[in-house]
Design a protein around this motif. Structure first.
Motif, short mmCIF file in Angstrom:
data_model
loop_
_atom_site.label_atom_id
_atom_site.label_comp_id
_atom_site.label_asym_id
_atom_site.label_seq_id
_atom_site.Cartn_x
_atom_site.Cartn_y
_atom_site.Cartn_z
N THR A 287 -6.75 -1.83 -2.51
CA THR A 287 -5.69 -2.85 -2.93
C THR A 287 -6.29 -3.96 -1.82
O THR A 287 -6.10 -3.83 -0.82
CB THR A 287 -4.49 -2.48 -2.77
OG1 THR A 287 -4.42 -1.31 -3.72
CG2 THR A 287 -3.66 -3.29 -3.15
N HIS B 281 3.48 -5.71 1.70
CA HIS B 281 2.71 -4.87 0.80
C HIS B 281 2.48 -6.07 -0.67
O HIS B 281 3.28 -6.46 -0.99
CB HIS B 281 3.27 -3.80 0.56
CG HIS B 281 1.90 -2.90 -0.17
ND1 HIS B 281 1.73 -2.71 -1.40
CD2 HIS B 281 1.31 -1.92 0.33
CE1 HIS B 281 0.49 -1.96 -1.38
NE2 HIS B 281 0.45 -1.51 -0.34
N GLU C 45 12.60 -4.24 -2.01
CA GLU C 45 11.05 -4.73 -1.29
C GLU C 45 11.05 -6.00 -0.58
O GLU C 45 10.11 -6.43 -0.05
CB GLU C 45 10.24 -4.98 -2.72
CG GLU C 45 9.82 -3.57 -3.40
CD GLU C 45 8.55 -2.91 -2.67
OE1 GLU C 45 8.21 -3.07 -1.74
OE2 GLU C 45 8.25 -1.82 -3.47
P1 ADP Z 1 -4.38 0.96 -0.98
O1 ADP Z 1 -5.10 2.13 -0.32
O2 ADP Z 1 -4.72 0.81 -2.39
O3 ADP Z 1 -4.35 -0.31 -0.11
P2 ADP Z 1 -1.71 1.61 0.07
O4 ADP Z 1 -2.06 2.87 1.17
O5 ADP Z 1 -1.23 0.46 0.69
O6 ADP Z 1 -2.71 1.52 -0.91
O7 ADP Z 1 -0.51 2.27 -0.68
C1 ADP Z 1 -0.61 3.50 -1.61
C2 ADP Z 1 0.44 3.69 -2.46
O8 ADP Z 1 1.72 3.79 -2.10
C3 ADP Z 1 0.40 2.59 -3.57
O9 ADP Z 1 -0.34 2.48 -4.57
C4 ADP Z 1 1.99 2.39 -3.97
O10 ADP Z 1 2.11 3.72 -4.92
C5 ADP Z 1 2.76 3.06 -2.61
N1 ADP Z 1 3.28 1.78 -1.95
C6 ADP Z 1 2.93 1.60 -0.70
N2 ADP Z 1 3.68 0.71 -0.25
C7 ADP Z 1 4.40 0.08 -1.37
C8 ADP Z 1 5.65 -0.88 -1.49
N3 ADP Z 1 5.84 -1.49 -0.49
N4 ADP Z 1 6.32 -0.53 -2.60
C9 ADP Z 1 6.01 0.32 -3.44
N5 ADP Z 1 4.97 1.22 -3.46
C10 ADP Z 1 4.12 1.23 -2.55
#
Ligand code: ADP
Ligand code: MG
Length: 628
Positions: free
Chosen positions: A330, A366, A361
């Motif tokens: 992401t 994020h 949120e």
């Molecule tokens: P990535 O590795 O793709 O960058 P993250 O580690 O940041 O993803 O987040 C992993 C998952 O955790 C997201 O896909 C989501 O499902 C959940 N998540 C993380 N932060 C949030 C948030 N602020 N609100 C809702 N879901 C979140």
């Protein structure tokens, strides 16, 4: 040219003219000696002074010492043998000074080029006070001030456009020559040039925290972090210079002594002293001492011109050995701008569910949170939200109007003891719980960046063995993205700590000379950025923590720049090795010739200055990286 360089040029021309005139004048004896000595001092007094100062400071062995001993020796030899041939000593000094002048000019020029490229420091900010514009130092503008940027001006501080639209030239920051459109409501970063319209901006950062200051800090400090090759060269010079001095001494004394004692012949002191002096001139290590730091400097400059900030020469070296590139998903391979595809709700209306999500949120940075707030589309009243907790890799919990709300993935729901209802849509599913009960989910999806696929291909072409994607997102989404982009391996549903252990696993499985790069946006992955051999962060979108933790920052968030950065570093390192090999080969060959009496001092000085000039010209090539 600066004043010092002009003065040097005058001395060179003057000394050259004097040598030519003296060659034509039939002066003899003491007058001849005095005139030549004057010429010698005109061209070489500063070298003698520096050598003298070195001896006083007990740092005897440097280039100045080599040159001083060699030329004074040659002079003394000419007096001793009554040959009256003082030209050689002067010529050595003259050409040495020409080389020095060229070097200081070239170094100054490339420094200036780089700082011109980095000419992003704004001189002033137009602050609006009581309806009037005032020009003030950007340092004095506080957060939340209204500033006005007119066409042609630099954006002095980071902020958000409140009024107006325009096109921005971001080339100094990102190397991207296409102008960028900007409108009210969008964020701008400092250092861009406003081209067409008047922009009214509310600042969101102080000058010291703004993008320009960060970049300038990085660039200014970059060349102080030394690479292994630079360390090698300074250590090398510390041993090498005394070694050649003693070798020259031995060359001057041992063979004639041998002649005297072993053969009983008359010792040829003059011949061997001359050879020893020639040997000294040849051995001068300036080509290496100068060209290697210059190559790195040019490499760093060339990279920043392309929008890749590398925080030090050492990272340039590591980057050139990158064989594994690990990506966050992401914000790194995908744009990090989620669209809401569907809302499945059971207890409340779709609008209400979105409202709870956006409010819960409201404090998160994020990309998911930003997208939910955007989808909600209304002003958020933060006073309605309390007890916000963000659980990284899971989601957030908060109290909205006193009611507990949770938004996140199924891990978060299970943590709270709530059974999520699975969704058949492919996408990132944000489950919602309100007041302790499941309340539905929001399906969002992200798009991959325009260049992501090409970036992976380019990396393969640049010799990267394996590309890996790590993500906290659901397996289904992760696999879809990975196969779309042709990433070699993918690991999904990872918590931030799992990402660190995955990277550690990969670090263990690779060879010593193979380096691992991690590329991320720093949201939930700053620890991995510092754990990898080399951390690459997205500069525009990335968090401050990421830019802090990373070793390389991509100014325009374009993953294609990773392959470019690797190629730039390879070119730079190649040039460094070319220079080391070339200089040492020529030096050792000439030294051998000098020791057996084939090379005279003329050849010696041409070898020395010639090698230096070629090495510098080669070093400057590291600056040209556009076509890599
Ligand atoms: P990535 O590795 O793709 O960058 P993250 O580690 O940041 O993803 O987040 C992993 C998952 O955790 C997201 O896909 C989501 O499902 C959940 N998540 C993380 N932060 C949030 C948030 N602020 N609100 C809702 N879901 C979140
Ligand atoms: Mg991320």
């Amino acid at each position: 040219m600066n004043r010092k360089q002009k003065k040097m040029l005058v001395r060179i021309v003057l000394a050259a003219a004097m040598v030519i005139c003296l060659g034509l004048l039939p002066v003899q004896g003491l007058l001849r000696l005095a005139l030549y000595l004057t010429t010698y001092l005109v061209i070489g007094y500063d070298i003698l002074r520096k050598a003298g100062r070195g001896i006083l400071n007990r740092q005897v062995f440097d280039e100045n010492f080599l040159m001083a001993v060699a030329t004074v020796g040659a002079f003394a030899l000419a007096i001793y043998t009554r040959s009256g041939d003082y030209t050689e000593a002067i010529a050595v000094m003259l050409f040495y000074q020409i080389g020095e002048l060229f070097q200081s000019y070239a170094v100054g020029k490339s420094r200036k080029n780089i700082s011109a490229l980095m000419d992003i420091r704004p001189d002033y900010a137009n602050v609006e006070r009581n309806g009037k514009l005032e020009q003030v130092d950007p340092d004095e503008v506080s957060i939340g001030s209204m500033i006005v940027v007119q066409p042609g001006e630099k954006v002095p501080l980071d902020g958000e456009v409140i009024e107006g639209s325009s096109t921005l030239n971001t080339s100094a920051l990102t190397g991207e020559s296409l102008p960028r459109e900007i409108q009210a409501g969008e964020a701008v970063i400092s250092g861009c040039i406003n081209m067409t319209g008047v922009l009214k901006i509310r600042t969101t950062k102080e000058f010291g925290e703004s993008t320009v200051s960060k970049i300038l800090d990085l660039v200014e400090n970059a060349s102080s972090r030394k690479s292994k090759s630079e360390d090698f060269i300074s250590k090398f010079a510390r041993i090498y210079t005394p070694a050649v001095c003693y070798a020259a001494l031995a060359l001057a004394i041992l063979p004639p002594l041998g002649q005297l004692l072993l053969l009983g012949a008359a010792p040829a002191w003059g011949t061997w002293l001359y050879r020893a002096l020639t040997f000294l001139v040849i051995s001068c290590p300036c080509a290496l001492v100068i060209s290697i730091p210059l190559s790195f400097f040019a490499g760093l400059g060339g990279a920043s011109k392309e929008g890749v900030l590398i925080k030090g020469s050492n990272y340039l070296e590591t980057l050139s050995q990158a064989r594994y590139v690990v990506f966050d998903k992401t914000g790194t391979l995908t744009r990090g701008v989620f669209e809401v595809n569907a809302v499945h709700h059971n207890k409340m209306s779709q609008e209400q569910l979105l409202e709870y999500a956006a409010l819960a949120e409201s404090a998160s940075s994020h990309p998911i949170s930003k997208s939910l707030q955007r989808a909600y589309g209304q002003e958020i009243d933060r006073s309605r939200v309390t007890d916000i907790q963000e659980i990284s890799g899971n989601g957030v919990t908060a109290k909205v109007d006193g009611i507990s709300v949770a938004a996140g993935n199924d891990k978060l729901m299970r943590r709270l003891g709530i059974e999520p209802i699975p969704c058949h849509h492919v996408g990132t599913i944000i489950h919602m719980a309100v007041d302790g009960a499941y309340a539905g989910h929001i399906v969002i999806s992200d798009v991959v960046k325009e260049h992501s696929k090409e970036a992976i291909q380019e990396l393969k072409r640049a010799g990267v063995k394996q590309t890996v994607m790590l993500t906290g997102d659901a397996t289904r989404v992760a696999e879809a993205v990975a196969s779309d982009l042709c990433v070699d391996r993918v690991f999904s549903e990872l918590l931030p700590a799992d990402k660190v252990s995955k990277v550690e696993e990969l670090l263990e499985g690779k060879g010593e000379k193979e380096k691992l790069a991690f590329v991320g946006d720093g949201i939930n992955d700053a620890p991995v950025l510092s754990r990898a051999d080399i951390g690459i962060a997205m500069g525009a979108m990335g968090s401050d923590a990421a830019i802090e933790a990373a070793d390389v920052v991509l100014m325009d968030d374009d993953p294609l720049k990773i392959a470019k950065a690797i190629k730039i570093s390879r070119k730079c390192i190649r040039i460094v090795y070319q220079n080391i090999a070339f200089a040492l080969t020529v030096k050792f060959a000439c030294m051998a010739l000098g020791a057996v009496g084939i090379a005279n001092m003329w050849l010696a000085i041409f070898a020395d200055v010639g090698v230096m000039i070629l090495a510098i010209l080669n070093a400057i090539r590291a600056l040209f990286v556009r076509r890599l």
